[in-house]
Design an enzyme around this catalytic site. Structure first.
Site, PDB file in Angstrom:
ATOM      1  N   TYR A 534     -21.642 -17.268 -13.298  1.00  0.00           N
ATOM      2  CA  TYR A 534     -22.348 -17.031 -14.356  1.00  0.00           C
ATOM      3  C   TYR A 534     -23.675 -17.483 -14.685  1.00  0.00           C
ATOM      4  CZ  TYR A 534     -17.216 -16.329 -15.377  1.00  0.00           C
ATOM      5  OH  TYR A 534     -15.839 -16.239 -15.474  1.00  0.00           O
ATOM      6  N   HIS A 535     -24.209 -17.398 -13.468  1.00  0.00           N
ATOM      7  CA  HIS A 535     -25.476 -18.343 -13.552  1.00  0.00           C
ATOM      8  C   HIS A 535     -26.736 -17.230 -12.855  1.00  0.00           C
ATOM      9  CE1 HIS A 535     -23.276 -22.460 -13.425  1.00  0.00           C
ATOM     10  NE2 HIS A 535     -23.322 -21.722 -14.682  1.00  0.00           N
ATOM     11  N   PRO A 536     -27.040 -16.077 -13.502  1.00  0.00           N
ATOM     12  CA  PRO A 536     -27.946 -15.433 -12.985  1.00  0.00           C
ATOM     13  C   PRO A 536     -29.407 -16.038 -13.604  1.00  0.00           C
ATOM     14  CG  PRO A 536     -27.047 -14.244 -14.996  1.00  0.00           C
ATOM     15  CD  PRO A 536     -26.176 -15.361 -14.538  1.00  0.00           C
TER      16      PRO A 536
END
Length: 618
Positions: A534-536
């Site tokens: 969840y680190h775009p």
């Protein structure tokens, strides 16, 4: 006035930027007005964030972004949740506070983000932070973001750190300080708030209770005994006692989101306005100057700009995150001209880098059954989840201000008893971790470990089925070497779990499983089980004007346009070595100074740990 546009789905990083750029600064109070547009329904005391650290994403406060099937991951569509609440995912995430390595920011500088090297970024990490251990050259002591360090004393966390040292890795006192490399306690965005909470929990039978008089040799280090009637229920005792008893220096662990740190204090100002239920559809331009935004609110189209009651005569600042900021730019005519023309969107500025360069961390778990009932397995059953929530809200789920608290029992003043009061609701449980190098010659850690005394199945949407613990391993690059590195991650994690420190707890391996041993089998499992962390990031890259992929300059201004900035995780030139919440808050603090025209902070010559030798992996 500056107007803040947002996409429909917020995340912890864009909202972190919003809240930070609304930071409490006198320069924002002298005639300047700010309008914040956001999707969440409210910013009230209890909807602004989820205060208990154990509350994770819920259906009502999360959205997800649809992704294409990934050919390298057996055609799977990866799960990609986004926070849709005040504070974004910082109100829903695991609260891990990780800055990354100093070399990440030196690399940014080399990649074209001038003035974003470590010596220019560290002061803004400090400026944002108040660390419970106090300030030094690496930690902050007066910022709005409260950070605390793990150390619950949980035997599995201690076993993990000890196992790392048994495997030959160093111990690090502070992963965000001088030495990132090694095993140690994680920092978390949890505020240990001092409160006069009443409570008591003990697993031992107390035969005599007499708290009405202070013993002669009373130390008084962490508590005060006062006359207050309280029923004491001892869970493992058939007795229920009543006595006069009270703790005055309990500290309750509270999630400290960017909403708590920045937004809620800013909203008390008369020159800051927040509009909710908003979906920003495009930026409005007068030629090449941004003058406002168009947005929907409760299904009705509105405009903030020329011809309306509110003028963006200063700047429009986009903080929609790595997905929504480039999307909004493209909807506004800023992006690759050929692509926009195919969609019949009038081209305002040709910037082919908008929406490209997407980067994310890939993560995979190694899980082991636990032979002792000390994991979070029982705590995740519905009845116990309700009990934990009520305990945190109403009773005494708390930390003591120190490592342990002491109290006296009975008529013998020389008998001192110690307890550790820590409720499940006061911590995120990701309290230990590690940064290591995957192989010799690597100059700084490229593998990150998160240890959890529990088992995560399908992003937490399925409850654990057994007592188990796990380590999550991730690596951040997007090249072919990812396959080798993730395979190496799993091998190194297995090596940690095989150490003597885990012997009292080690059961059969759950994931990958005893049958998965060959490189081919491990690679197949990675493709089948690895997920996004969840680190775009990096989709509106900061860089030089000669870089075709660059979207913003080092002052966060969009190239070729006036009055428009992007301030969120999308402007990272490349991913950092760790979670993105802390770096994005730093970005916003630094951008806030640029917006206000201040000279950037700098701390040259900060010492950074170097491994004794690059000829060995550890």
């Amino acid at each position: 006035m500056s107007s803040w546009g947002r996409g429909q789905l917020g995340a912890c990083w864009p909202t972190a930027c919003q809240r930070t750029c609304l930071s409490q600064s006198s320069s924002w109070r002298q005639g300047l007005k700010t309008c914040c547009l956001a999707a969440p329904a409210s910013h009230g005391k209890y909807t602004c964030q989820q205060h208990s650290p154990t509350i994770f994403p819920m259906t009502s406060t999360t959205g997800s972004t649809t992704r294409s099937p990934q050919t390298g991951m057996d055609g799977r569509v990866m799960y990609w949740p986004r926070g849709r609440v005040w504070g974004g995912s910082s109100s829903l995430n695991a609260m891990v506070y990780v800055r990354g390595h100093a070399e990440d920011y030196n690399r940014w500088h080399r990649e074209g983000a001038g003035g974003w090297d470590y010596e220019h970024c560290l002061p803004y990490f400090r400026k944002a932070q108040t660390h419970e251990l106090g300030g030094d050259r690496y930690r902050g002591s007066s910022g709005p973001l409260h950070v605390s360090q793990g150390k619950t004393g949980h035997p599995l966390h201690r076993a993990f750190i000890e196992a790392g040292q048994q495997a030959g890795y160093p111990f690090t006192e502070d992963m965000n300080g001088y030495q990132q490399e090694g095993f140690g306690w994680m920092d978390m965005t949890i505020h240990k708030v001092a409160q006069d909470k009443v409570g008591f929990k003990c697993t031992h039978i107390i035969r005599t209770l007499d708290f009405n008089s202070k013993p002669a040799n009373y130390e008084g280090a962490r508590h005060v005994i006062r006359p207050l009637r309280l029923s004491l229920l001892l869970p493992k005792s058939p007795f229920c006692f009543k006595s006069w008893f009270f703790y005055s220096h309990l500290t309750v662990g509270k999630r400290w989101s960017t909403a708590s740190a920045y937004l809620r204090p800013a909203l008390s100002r008369p020159n800051v306005k927040a509009e909710v239920h908003c979906l920003t559809t495009r930026v409005l331009f007068d030629g090449t100057r941004a003058v406002g935004v168009e947005y929907q609110q409760n299904g009705q189209m509105k405009k903030v700009g020329q011809g309306s009651k509110v003028f963006a005569d200063k700047e429009v600042i986009l903080s929609g995150g790595a997905i929504n900021s480039p999307q909004l730019l493209m909807l506004s005519g800023v992006g690759d001209g050929d692509d926009l023309q195919k969609l019949d969107i009038p081209v305002i500025q040709h910037l082919p880098g908008v929406g490209s360069n997407l980067q994310d961390h890939l993560e995979v778990h190694v899980q082991q059954q636990c032979t002792q009932p000390i994991t979070l397995f029982k705590a995740q059953k519905p009845f116990h989840m309700l009990k934990i929530g009520l305990e945190w809200l109403l009773c005494f789920t708390a930390y003591f201000a120190g490592e342990r608290a002491f109290f006296y029992v009975g008529t013998n003043p020389g008998v001192k008893h110690s307890i550790r009061l820590l409720g499940y609701g006061a911590t995120a449980h990701l309290e230990s971790g590690a940064f290591i190098r995957s192989r010799p010659s690597v100059t700084h850690p490229d593998i990150q470990f998160h240890f959890l005394p529990s088992q995560v199945i399908d992003h937490g949407r399925i409850r654990p089925t057994t007592e188990a613990y796990q380590v999550s391993v991730k690596h951040g690059t997007c090249s072919y070497i990812d396959v080798w590195e993730l395979r190496q991650c799993m091998k190194l994690a297995r090596e940690i779990f095989a150490q003597k420190a885990f012997a009292p707890f080690r059961g059969p391996e759950v994931l990958p499983g005893a049958a998965v041993q060959s490189d081919k089998d491990i690679d197949a499992l990675v493709r089948r089980k690895a997920e996004s962390a969840y680190h775009p990031s990096c989709t509106c890259k900061m860089g030089r004007p000669t870089d075709r992929a660059a979207v913003v300059d080092p002052e966060t201004r969009v190239y070729g346009l006036d009055g428009l900035r992007v301030v969120d995780a999308s402007i990272m030139p490349s991913m950092v070595s760790g979670n993105l919440n802390a770096p994005t808050i730093m970005i916003a603090e630094k951008a806030a100074d640029a917006i206000k025209g201040l000279v950037p902070l700098c701390d040259p010559g900060v010492p950074v740990y170097q491994p004794p030798s690059l000829e060995r992996q550890r």
